[in-house]
Design an enzyme around this catalytic site. Structure first.
Site, mmCIF file in Angstrom:
data_model
loop_
_atom_site.group_PDB
_atom_site.id
_atom_site.type_symbol
_atom_site.label_atom_id
_atom_site.label_comp_id
_atom_site.label_asym_id
_atom_site.label_seq_id
_atom_site.Cartn_x
_atom_site.Cartn_y
_atom_site.Cartn_z
ATOM 1 N N ILE A 61 0.827 -1.205 0.000
ATOM 2 C CA ILE A 61 0.000 0.000 0.000
ATOM 3 C C ILE A 61 0.860 1.254 0.000
ATOM 4 O O ILE A 61 0.582 2.211 -0.737
ATOM 5 C CB ILE A 61 -0.955 -0.013 1.204
ATOM 6 C CG1 ILE A 61 -2.009 -1.124 1.043
ATOM 7 C CG2 ILE A 61 -1.636 1.339 1.381
ATOM 8 C CD1 ILE A 61 -2.859 -1.359 2.275
ATOM 9 N N ASP B 125 11.147 3.640 4.809
ATOM 10 C CA ASP B 125 10.956 2.216 5.053
ATOM 11 C C ASP B 125 12.214 1.690 5.731
ATOM 12 O O ASP B 125 13.302 2.250 5.553
ATOM 13 C CB ASP B 125 10.707 1.462 3.738
ATOM 14 C CG ASP B 125 9.945 0.155 3.955
ATOM 15 O OD1 ASP B 125 8.750 0.104 3.644
ATOM 16 O OD2 ASP B 125 10.568 -0.816 4.448
ATOM 17 N N ASP C 70 13.283 2.823 10.799
ATOM 18 C CA ASP C 70 12.373 1.969 11.556
ATOM 19 C C ASP C 70 11.465 2.889 12.355
ATOM 20 O O ASP C 70 11.922 3.596 13.259
ATOM 21 C CB ASP C 70 13.170 1.052 12.478
ATOM 22 C CG ASP C 70 12.288 0.090 13.282
ATOM 23 O OD1 ASP C 70 11.060 0.284 13.312
ATOM 24 O OD2 ASP C 70 12.844 -0.844 13.890
ATOM 25 N N SER D 71 -7.021 -0.402 9.589
ATOM 26 C CA SER D 71 -7.439 -1.708 9.071
ATOM 27 C C SER D 71 -8.913 -1.912 9.355
ATOM 28 O O SER D 71 -9.455 -1.365 10.333
ATOM 29 C CB SER D 71 -6.629 -2.827 9.732
ATOM 30 O OG SER D 71 -7.155 -4.104 9.400
ATOM 31 N N TYR E 204 -2.760 -7.106 16.754
ATOM 32 C CA TYR E 204 -2.979 -6.323 15.535
ATOM 33 C C TYR E 204 -4.285 -5.539 15.625
ATOM 34 O O TYR E 204 -4.316 -4.333 15.332
ATOM 35 C CB TYR E 204 -3.004 -7.265 14.338
ATOM 36 C CG TYR E 204 -3.168 -6.580 13.001
ATOM 37 C CD1 TYR E 204 -2.095 -5.906 12.407
ATOM 38 C CD2 TYR E 204 -4.382 -6.606 12.325
ATOM 39 C CE1 TYR E 204 -2.236 -5.277 11.183
ATOM 40 C CE2 TYR E 204 -4.538 -5.988 11.097
ATOM 41 C CZ TYR E 204 -3.457 -5.329 10.526
ATOM 42 O OH TYR E 204 -3.605 -4.706 9.302
ATOM 43 N N LYS F 99 -4.553 -1.404 15.661
ATOM 44 C CA LYS F 99 -5.240 -0.679 14.604
ATOM 45 C C LYS F 99 -6.461 0.077 15.140
ATOM 46 O O LYS F 99 -6.760 1.187 14.675
ATOM 47 C CB LYS F 99 -5.648 -1.638 13.489
ATOM 48 C CG LYS F 99 -4.464 -2.215 12.714
ATOM 49 C CD LYS F 99 -3.646 -1.126 12.030
ATOM 50 C CE LYS F 99 -2.582 -1.703 11.110
ATOM 51 N NZ LYS F 99 -1.819 -0.646 10.398
ATOM 52 N N THR G 260 -1.244 -7.922 -1.052
ATOM 53 C CA THR G 260 0.133 -7.539 -0.727
ATOM 54 C C THR G 260 0.850 -8.761 -0.169
ATOM 55 O O THR G 260 0.217 -9.752 0.204
ATOM 56 C CB THR G 260 0.159 -6.427 0.333
ATOM 57 O OG1 THR G 260 -0.393 -6.949 1.561
ATOM 58 C CG2 THR G 260 -0.652 -5.213 -0.108
ATOM 59 N N TYR H 297 -16.413 -11.176 2.926
ATOM 60 C CA TYR H 297 -16.521 -9.969 2.115
ATOM 61 C C TYR H 297 -17.684 -10.038 1.136
ATOM 62 O O TYR H 297 -17.912 -11.054 0.482
ATOM 63 C CB TYR H 297 -15.209 -9.749 1.343
ATOM 64 C CG TYR H 297 -14.059 -9.420 2.260
ATOM 65 C CD1 TYR H 297 -13.690 -8.100 2.492
ATOM 66 C CD2 TYR H 297 -13.376 -10.429 2.934
ATOM 67 C CE1 TYR H 297 -12.661 -7.791 3.367
ATOM 68 C CE2 TYR H 297 -12.344 -10.131 3.811
ATOM 69 C CZ TYR H 297 -11.997 -8.807 4.019
ATOM 70 O OH TYR H 297 -10.976 -8.509 4.896
#
Length: 247
Positions: free
Chosen positions: A17, A36, A56, A135, A148, A152, A183, A207
Site C-alpha cells: 500500500i 521504510d 524503523d 485496518s 494487531y 489498529k 500484498t 466480504y
C-alpha cells in the site's frame, strides 16, 4: 495533478500500500519522501523523483532524525501518510509479550512518533494532512490477531483525537481501514496454511465483494483524504474493505 505543490512523507513505502501511495502521489504532482526500514526494497521501488530514507518507525531517534532530513529534502511537509505496519497471527494463549510489544510499537507508537516529528513542518504548511492506514480489523475483530486488532483500533482513535487537537493549525487527520489487500503481508496469512485454497476461501467469505483489493484502490482513498477535495473531512475512519465491516 491533484497534489501539485504538496510535499508528502509516506512510511512503509517500499512495498504494498505504501508504495502504491507513493507512486500515485508522484503522478499527481506531489514531492514524496519514502520511508521504510527495508533498504534494498526501497532501492528497487523505482518511484521516479521520490526521495528515499531508511527508517524503523518504532525507533524514536531514527524517526526524529529521518523526518527532519525528509522535511529538509522536500523543503517542508504538507502531508504525512502512515502506512508502515506489521502483523502476527497467534492464538492469544501462545502470543508472547515481545510479539505484543513489537506490533504496538510499529502499528501504533510508530505513527505517533512520525506525526510528532512532522508536526512542526505541518504547522508551518498551514493546511497539513495526516492519513493513517489502519485496518478493517480496527472496526470488526479477527481471530488470532489480538495485538494487531488492538493496535489498529488504537490508531483510529489516535487519529480522531489528533484531529481535535490539531484543528486549530488547519491540519486534518483521517484514517483508512482497508480490508484484504493483495500484498505480501496478506498472502502470508493464507499461503502457509495446510490447505491454502480453503484458507483463502474462508477469508473471502467475510466480504461482500469476494476478492482481495488492490493497493492502488487504497492509494486512491489516500489521495482523496490528502487532496483539497476532502477539505471538510477530518476525524473520519473510511472503510475501504469490500463490504466486510458493514455486514
Amino acid at each position: 495533478m491533484r497534489l501539485a505543490g504538496r510535499r508528502v512523507l509516506v512510511t512503509g513505502a517500499a512495498s504494498g500500500i505504501g508504495l502504491a501511495i507513493a507512486r500515485l502521489f508522484r503522478k499527481e504532482g506531489a514531492a514524496v519522501a519514502m520511508l521504510d526500514r527495508d533498504a534494498p526494497a526501497l532501492d528497487e521501488a523505482g518511484v521516479e523523483g521520490g526521495a528515499t530514507f531508511v527508517c524503523d518507525v518504532a525507533d524514536e531517534g531514527q524517526v526524529r532524525t529521518t523526518v527532519a532530513r525528509a522535511a529538509g529534502a522536500l523543503g517542508g511537509l504538507d502531508g504525512v501518510v502512515n502506512s508502515a505496519g506489521i502483523d502476527v497471527m497467534r492464538p492469544f494463549e501462545h502470543m508472547t509479550s515481545a510479539e505484543w510489544a513489537r506490533i504496538l510499537a510499529v502499528d501504533l507508537t510508530g505513527p505517533m512518533l512520525v506525526c510528532q516529528a512532522a508536526l512542526s513542518a505541518l504547522k508551518q504548511a498551514g493546511r497539513g494532512t495526516i492519513v493513517n492506514i489502519a485496518s478493517g480489523a480496527a472496526l470488526r475483530p479477527l481471530e488470532h490477531r489480538t495485538a494487531y486488532c488492538t493496535a489498529k483500533a488504537g490508531l483510529v482513535m489516535f487519529g480522531k483525537t489528533l484531529a481535535v487537537d490539531l484543528a486549530a493549525y488547519r491540519i486534518r487527520v483521517n484514517a483508512i481501514c482497508p480490508g484484504i489487500i493483495d500484498t505480501p503481508l496478506f498472502r502470508s496469512s493464507w499461503e502457509g496454511a495446510a490447505d491454502p485454497e480453503a484458507e483463502l476461501a474462508k477469508i473471502l467469505d467475510r466480504y461482500v465483494i469476494r476478492r482481495p483489493g488492490e493497493p492502488e484502490e487504497i492509494a486512491q482513498a489516500a489521495l482523496y483524504l490528502t487532496s483539497d477535495e476532502s477539505s471538510f473531512v477530518t476525524g473520519a475512519a473510511l472503510a475501504v474493505d469490500g463490504g466486510r465491516t458493514f455486514h
